[in-house]
Structure formats: C-alpha cells, structure tokens
Enzyme design. Sequence first.
Site, PDB file in Angstrom:
ATOM      1  N   LYS A  71      -3.294   5.966 -15.493  1.00  0.00           N
ATOM      2  CA  LYS A  71      -2.408   5.175 -14.634  1.00  0.00           C
ATOM      3  C   LYS A  71      -3.096   4.797 -13.331  1.00  0.00           C
ATOM      4  O   LYS A  71      -3.094   3.634 -12.929  1.00  0.00           O
ATOM      5  CB  LYS A  71      -1.135   5.985 -14.318  1.00  0.00           C
ATOM      6  CG  LYS A  71      -0.282   5.376 -13.225  1.00  0.00           C
ATOM      7  CD  LYS A  71       0.990   6.153 -12.989  1.00  0.00           C
ATOM      8  CE  LYS A  71       0.900   7.238 -11.941  1.00  0.00           C
ATOM      9  NZ  LYS A  71       0.777   6.745 -10.551  1.00  0.00           N
ATOM     10  N   ASN A  72      -3.702   5.799 -12.675  1.00  0.00           N
ATOM     11  CA  ASN A  72      -4.237   5.542 -11.330  1.00  0.00           C
ATOM     12  C   ASN A  72      -5.529   4.735 -11.333  1.00  0.00           C
ATOM     13  O   ASN A  72      -6.001   4.320 -10.279  1.00  0.00           O
ATOM     14  CB  ASN A  72      -4.450   6.864 -10.578  1.00  0.00           C
ATOM     15  CG  ASN A  72      -3.124   7.469 -10.139  1.00  0.00           C
ATOM     16  OD1 ASN A  72      -2.067   6.851 -10.297  1.00  0.00           O
ATOM     17  ND2 ASN A  72      -3.167   8.670  -9.591  1.00  0.00           N
TER      18      ASN A  72
ATOM     19  N   CYS B 168       8.895   7.736   0.674  1.00  0.00           N
ATOM     20  CA  CYS B 168       8.628   8.168  -0.690  1.00  0.00           C
ATOM     21  C   CYS B 168       9.024   9.621  -0.792  1.00  0.00           C
ATOM     22  O   CYS B 168       8.890  10.372   0.164  1.00  0.00           O
ATOM     23  CB  CYS B 168       7.139   7.994  -0.992  1.00  0.00           C
ATOM     24  SG  CYS B 168       6.653   8.791  -2.505  1.00  0.00           S
TER      25      CYS B 168
ATOM     26  N   ARG C 149       3.574   9.313   3.614  1.00  0.00           N
ATOM     27  CA  ARG C 149       2.618   8.397   2.990  1.00  0.00           C
ATOM     28  C   ARG C 149       2.482   7.046   3.692  1.00  0.00           C
ATOM     29  O   ARG C 149       2.880   6.008   3.167  1.00  0.00           O
ATOM     30  CB  ARG C 149       2.981   8.189   1.511  1.00  0.00           C
ATOM     31  CG  ARG C 149       3.052   9.483   0.749  1.00  0.00           C
ATOM     32  CD  ARG C 149       3.367   9.261  -0.703  1.00  0.00           C
ATOM     33  NE  ARG C 149       2.181   9.083  -1.506  1.00  0.00           N
ATOM     34  CZ  ARG C 149       2.199   8.946  -2.823  1.00  0.00           C
ATOM     35  NH1 ARG C 149       3.314   8.936  -3.470  1.00  0.00           N
ATOM     36  NH2 ARG C 149       1.086   8.811  -3.486  1.00  0.00           N
ATOM     37  N   PRO C 150       1.914   7.040   4.892  1.00  0.00           N
ATOM     38  CA  PRO C 150       1.720   5.778   5.611  1.00  0.00           C
ATOM     39  C   PRO C 150       0.608   4.929   4.994  1.00  0.00           C
ATOM     40  O   PRO C 150      -0.114   5.402   4.114  1.00  0.00           O
ATOM     41  CB  PRO C 150       1.316   6.243   7.009  1.00  0.00           C
ATOM     42  CG  PRO C 150       0.692   7.580   6.805  1.00  0.00           C
ATOM     43  CD  PRO C 150       1.358   8.194   5.606  1.00  0.00           C
TER      44      PRO C 150
ATOM     45  N   ASP D  44      -1.998  16.126  -7.881  1.00  0.00           N
ATOM     46  CA  ASP D  44      -1.191  15.680  -9.022  1.00  0.00           C
ATOM     47  C   ASP D  44      -1.103  16.716 -10.149  1.00  0.00           C
ATOM     48  O   ASP D  44      -0.411  16.482 -11.141  1.00  0.00           O
ATOM     49  CB  ASP D  44      -1.755  14.361  -9.594  1.00  0.00           C
ATOM     50  CG  ASP D  44      -1.444  13.171  -8.696  1.00  0.00           C
ATOM     51  OD1 ASP D  44      -0.652  13.325  -7.745  1.00  0.00           O
ATOM     52  OD2 ASP D  44      -1.994  12.078  -8.945  1.00  0.00           O
TER      53      ASP D  44
ATOM     54  N   ARG E 121       7.210   6.804 -15.527  1.00  0.00           N
ATOM     55  CA  ARG E 121       6.294   6.083 -14.635  1.00  0.00           C
ATOM     56  C   ARG E 121       4.847   6.436 -14.965  1.00  0.00           C
ATOM     57  O   ARG E 121       3.957   5.616 -14.766  1.00  0.00           O
ATOM     58  CB  ARG E 121       6.567   6.469 -13.168  1.00  0.00           C
ATOM     59  CG  ARG E 121       7.832   5.870 -12.585  1.00  0.00           C
ATOM     60  CD  ARG E 121       7.885   6.131 -11.098  1.00  0.00           C
ATOM     61  NE  ARG E 121       6.545   5.940 -10.538  1.00  0.00           N
ATOM     62  CZ  ARG E 121       6.030   6.632  -9.541  1.00  0.00           C
ATOM     63  NH1 ARG E 121       6.736   7.561  -8.962  1.00  0.00           N
ATOM     64  NH2 ARG E 121       4.820   6.399  -9.129  1.00  0.00           N
TER      65      ARG E 121
HETATM   66  C1  UD1 Z   1      -3.153   8.339  -4.844  1.00  0.00           C
HETATM   67  C2  UD1 Z   1      -2.611   8.513  -6.245  1.00  0.00           C
HETATM   68  C3  UD1 Z   1      -1.641   9.677  -6.309  1.00  0.00           C
HETATM   69  C4  UD1 Z   1      -2.283  10.941  -5.741  1.00  0.00           C
HETATM   70  C5  UD1 Z   1      -2.894  10.683  -4.371  1.00  0.00           C
HETATM   71  C6  UD1 Z   1      -3.686  11.858  -3.844  1.00  0.00           C
HETATM   72  C7  UD1 Z   1      -2.681   6.246  -7.088  1.00  0.00           C
HETATM   73  C8  UD1 Z   1      -1.943   5.035  -7.515  1.00  0.00           C
HETATM   74  N1  UD1 Z   1      -1.954   7.281  -6.633  1.00  0.00           N
HETATM   75  O1  UD1 Z   1      -2.041   8.031  -4.014  1.00  0.00           O
HETATM   76  O2  UD1 Z   1      -1.266   9.879  -7.672  1.00  0.00           O
HETATM   77  O3  UD1 Z   1      -1.300  11.941  -5.616  1.00  0.00           O
HETATM   78  O4  UD1 Z   1      -3.778   9.551  -4.425  1.00  0.00           O
HETATM   79  O5  UD1 Z   1      -4.680  12.197  -4.727  1.00  0.00           O
HETATM   80  O6  UD1 Z   1      -3.903   6.302  -7.191  1.00  0.00           O
HETATM   81  N2  UD1 Z   1      -2.706   8.571   4.260  1.00  0.00           N
HETATM   82  C9  UD1 Z   1      -2.647   8.185   5.587  1.00  0.00           C
HETATM   83  N3  UD1 Z   1      -2.804   6.861   5.888  1.00  0.00           N
HETATM   84  C10 UD1 Z   1      -3.019   5.917   4.942  1.00  0.00           C
HETATM   85  C11 UD1 Z   1      -3.097   6.312   3.593  1.00  0.00           C
HETATM   86  C12 UD1 Z   1      -2.936   7.664   3.286  1.00  0.00           C
HETATM   87  O7  UD1 Z   1      -2.437   9.008   6.464  1.00  0.00           O
HETATM   88  O8  UD1 Z   1      -3.159   4.730   5.280  1.00  0.00           O
HETATM   89  C13 UD1 Z   1      -2.544  10.003   3.917  1.00  0.00           C
HETATM   90  C14 UD1 Z   1      -1.338  10.262   3.012  1.00  0.00           C
HETATM   91  O9  UD1 Z   1      -0.150  10.398   3.760  1.00  0.00           O
HETATM   92  C15 UD1 Z   1      -1.742  11.544   2.324  1.00  0.00           C
HETATM   93  C16 UD1 Z   1      -3.263  11.394   2.192  1.00  0.00           C
HETATM   94  O10 UD1 Z   1      -3.628  10.381   3.108  1.00  0.00           O
HETATM   95  O11 UD1 Z   1      -1.468  12.658   3.135  1.00  0.00           O
HETATM   96  C17 UD1 Z   1      -3.737  11.012   0.816  1.00  0.00           C
HETATM   97  O12 UD1 Z   1      -2.992   9.894   0.364  1.00  0.00           O
HETATM   98  P1  UD1 Z   1      -3.654   8.781  -0.557  1.00  0.00           P
HETATM   99  O13 UD1 Z   1      -4.918   9.252  -1.125  1.00  0.00           O
HETATM  100  O14 UD1 Z   1      -3.639   7.489   0.181  1.00  0.00           O
HETATM  101  O15 UD1 Z   1      -2.579   8.684  -1.723  1.00  0.00           O
HETATM  102  P2  UD1 Z   1      -2.300   7.400  -2.565  1.00  0.00           P
HETATM  103  O16 UD1 Z   1      -3.538   6.564  -2.609  1.00  0.00           O
HETATM  104  O17 UD1 Z   1      -1.026   6.780  -2.168  1.00  0.00           O
END
Ligand code: UD1
Length: 420
Positions: A22-23, A116, A121-122, A304, A396
């Site tokens: 998926k990811n 979420c 998750r910003p 995950d 999902r």
């Molecule tokens: C992706 C995966 C999800 C997995 C996660 C962590 C996909 C579609 N989803 O989610 O299944 O659980 O990685 O391995 O690939 N953060 C910030 N600012 C940002 C972006 C992120 O502070 O702009 C923080 C988030 O709040 C979190 C951390 O960074 O604490 C990691 O999040 P991130 O790796 O971005 O998760 P996703 O990419 O949404």
Amino acid sequence: MEQLVIAGGYPLKGEVEVSGAKNAALPILCASLLTSGTMVFDNVPGLRDVGTLLRLLRSLGATVERDASRVTLSASALGEPVASYELVKTMRASILVLGPLLTRFGHARVSLPGGCAIGERPVDLHIKGLQAMGAHIEIEHGYIVAEASRLKGARIFMDTVTVTGTENLMMAAVLAEGVTVLENAAREPEVFDLGECLIRMGARIKGHGTDVVTIEGVPSLRGAEYAVMPDRIETGTFLVAAAATGGDVRLLGVRPDTLDAVLDKLTEANALVACTGDQIRIRMRGPNHGVSLRTAPYPAFPTDMQAQFMAMNAVAQGTTVVTETIFENRFMHVQELRRLGANIEVEGNAAIIRGVDKLEGATVMATDLRASASLVIAGLIAHGETVVDRIYHLDRGYEKIEQKLSRLGAQIARRSVEEA
Ligand code: UD1
C-alpha cells in the site's frame, strides 16, 4: 457496516501470497501526475486506499484503467490541479499529489489532510521543503495553495524523518531546475521503490533509500512500466498471526530484506524464521516469550507493526514493554485488547503488557488500520467468538484478509451489520 466474526484457537497453517505494498503503491501512482506519458503498474493491491487515490487522480482529469492488480494511468490532459477536501479527508496520503501537481503545472490547491485518529500528523515539512524550492504557499480556507513557475533545486534538511514528506519532495524535485539534496530523508523501502519508478520514468536520483537523496531535475519525464514491491507490513502481520496462534505458515512473494527488525523480534519471541528467496516460513520453537520493542524510522522497528506485536505479547510469558516514538496517540487498540482480557497499562508513550494465560472472545471496535490488524490477531488467539466491528479501517490496508486467513485455517467470516 461490516464486521469480522472470528472463532479463535486455531493455529494458522499453510501458504499465503502477499500483495503489493500500500505505502509504495500510493506514492508511485501519484508519480503518474509527473508525465503526459502512459504509466502501467503491476502488483497494485486491491485496497480501499488505492481506490480512494484512483478516484482523486480521476477527479484531477487522469484516465485510469484497472484490471486486477494492473493499473494503467494517463495524466496527459489534466483539468484544474485541485484536490478536494472530500477526497483528501478520508486518506492522509492524498497529500502526495501536492509535489507532482506543483512541479508539473506551476500551481496546485490541495486540501489540508486534517486530524487523524493516530495523532496530530502535520504536513509542515512538506510545505517547508516546497518553499525552500521557491514555491509560494498560503493556507486558504483549509487548502494549501501553492505556486511556482518552476521549482528550483535546494538543499533541504528535514528535522523529523517523514516518509510521505520525503516522497512528496522527491517528486517535486525531479522536474525542478537544478539539484535538490534531501537530508535526513526517510530510508523506508517504499521511498526506495518510488525512487526506482521515477528513475524508470527518466528521473535522475541518487541515494534513495539512504538518508541523503540527491535529485537532479530534468525538463520532462516519460511513461514507464513498474511493479510495486511486496507489502512488508502485510507480511509482518501474517507472520505475527502465525506465531501468535502457534501455527506454521509460509509467506510467498515477499521481500525478507525489508523485514530485518520484525524478523529479529519474532526470533526473540521464540519463533523459528527461515527465509529462502522471496519466501518466509515461520513456526514457534516453544512457548511465546513475547518481546519488548521500540518503534523508530526504518530500518528500526516499524510503528505499523507495533499493535500486532502487542496482541502477541498479550498472551506471552512474562512482561513486555512496547514504546511508540513516532505517533503520540497510537495505543487505541489497548482498551479493545483489554476487553478480550489482556493486561496492559499505558504510561506516556509506553505500554506495559503482562502476559495472561488466555484471551476470551468479545466484541471489539477497530479504530485505525493497524489497530484493526491487532484485534484480528487477538481474535485468532482468543477462546470463543470475537466480533471486530468497523472493519472498513482494515480494508484500507489489507487485501482480502479474511480470505487469506481462511485459507490458512482460520475460522473467520465477514458479515454486514444487518445480518448481525
Ligand atoms: C507513513 C506511512 C504510515 C507510517 C508512517 C511512519 C504512508 C502512506 N504512510 O505515514 O503507514 O505509519 O509513515 O512510518 O506511507 N511529521 C511532522 N511534519 C510533517 C510530516 C510528518 O512533524 O510535515 C511527523 C509526524 O507527525 C510523525 C512523524 O513525522 O510524528 C512521521 O510521520 P510520517 O513519516 O510523515 O508519516 P506518514 O508519511 O504520514
């Protein structure tokens, strides 16, 4: 609404084929927005999130054909680059259209993903990175409104490792003018898979899969064919289900090299794990010892997989501690596991699990994708009947999960609430 009804207590036995990731599929499908050429993807999993993304791509004007796990996509004539709240709110990964739309069309309006269930998750790092590449970005009425005649290569340091953030910036940088260097980039195999697909399309990328990714922008990309990598989280989920039920399962079409941390923890929990080529066989050596773990970005233990291990730890010998460092609110499965008789206490970002002799079936509610998987595993272990409610979360991210588990001997069936 649909439910899964599970009669627990049957060890899983047999072979099962793992689906595409998926990811990896989500960012790779978004990469089609970068070219007017036709993209042909194989091994695309049949998941609700993939359906949501394809709907979003269609709403942008792309043509999409789907034949089982093959998806053919053409973004030759797109309309306005606007991703609406209605489509983005159901799936946070929709933010992955931002980088490609902006870099190809010079402007984009993408709804903010909003709250979420598993934490705040910003997307600030996605926005900051694009700004560093010269984009002008405003937040208007809940939408990210981005403009840049052509993005410019930049050196971008991300102070938190973000998977989709790295992917968005990689996709933006492939058509930018000059060289972009992403520092403290996510090293997840799905980021590597996206990089390989982009290279197939003519992008110039080095270091994807490491924490420094260098991208030299090119004027345009071409259509290509690409097969999505196998899902390491689905693989891990079936491995834990097999171990937790004391079964003997062989998983087919997998990538063992992407699962080091998970296989290591399963071995520590007393499983015998054998990898040959694209297969993994798992069975227990003796009693389930459970295992303490701490989530962190790849190659460390994946967030995950945390909930699934907690279900296994619930019936392990002794006490284990699961520490979550990525998402602040990812213990919602704990209170549901307690309904099945688990003894778990949460202190800050750590869950302390005292193994019990057995779980007992009950009705539980899925709160997010991986929490749902944890409840299914708990249901497979528990004595008597477990009903897992709100399984749309499960759909999902897991393709035909009840069919795959049934093939392994699980007593599991889907029913709609009307029949319940
Ligand atoms: C992706 C995966 C999800 C997995 C996660 C962590 C996909 C579609 N989803 O989610 O299944 O659980 O990685 O391995 O690939 N953060 C910030 N600012 C940002 C972006 C992120 O502070 O702009 C923080 C988030 O709040 C979190 C951390 O960074 O604490 C990691 O999040 P991130 O790796 O971005 O998760 P996703 O990419 O949404």
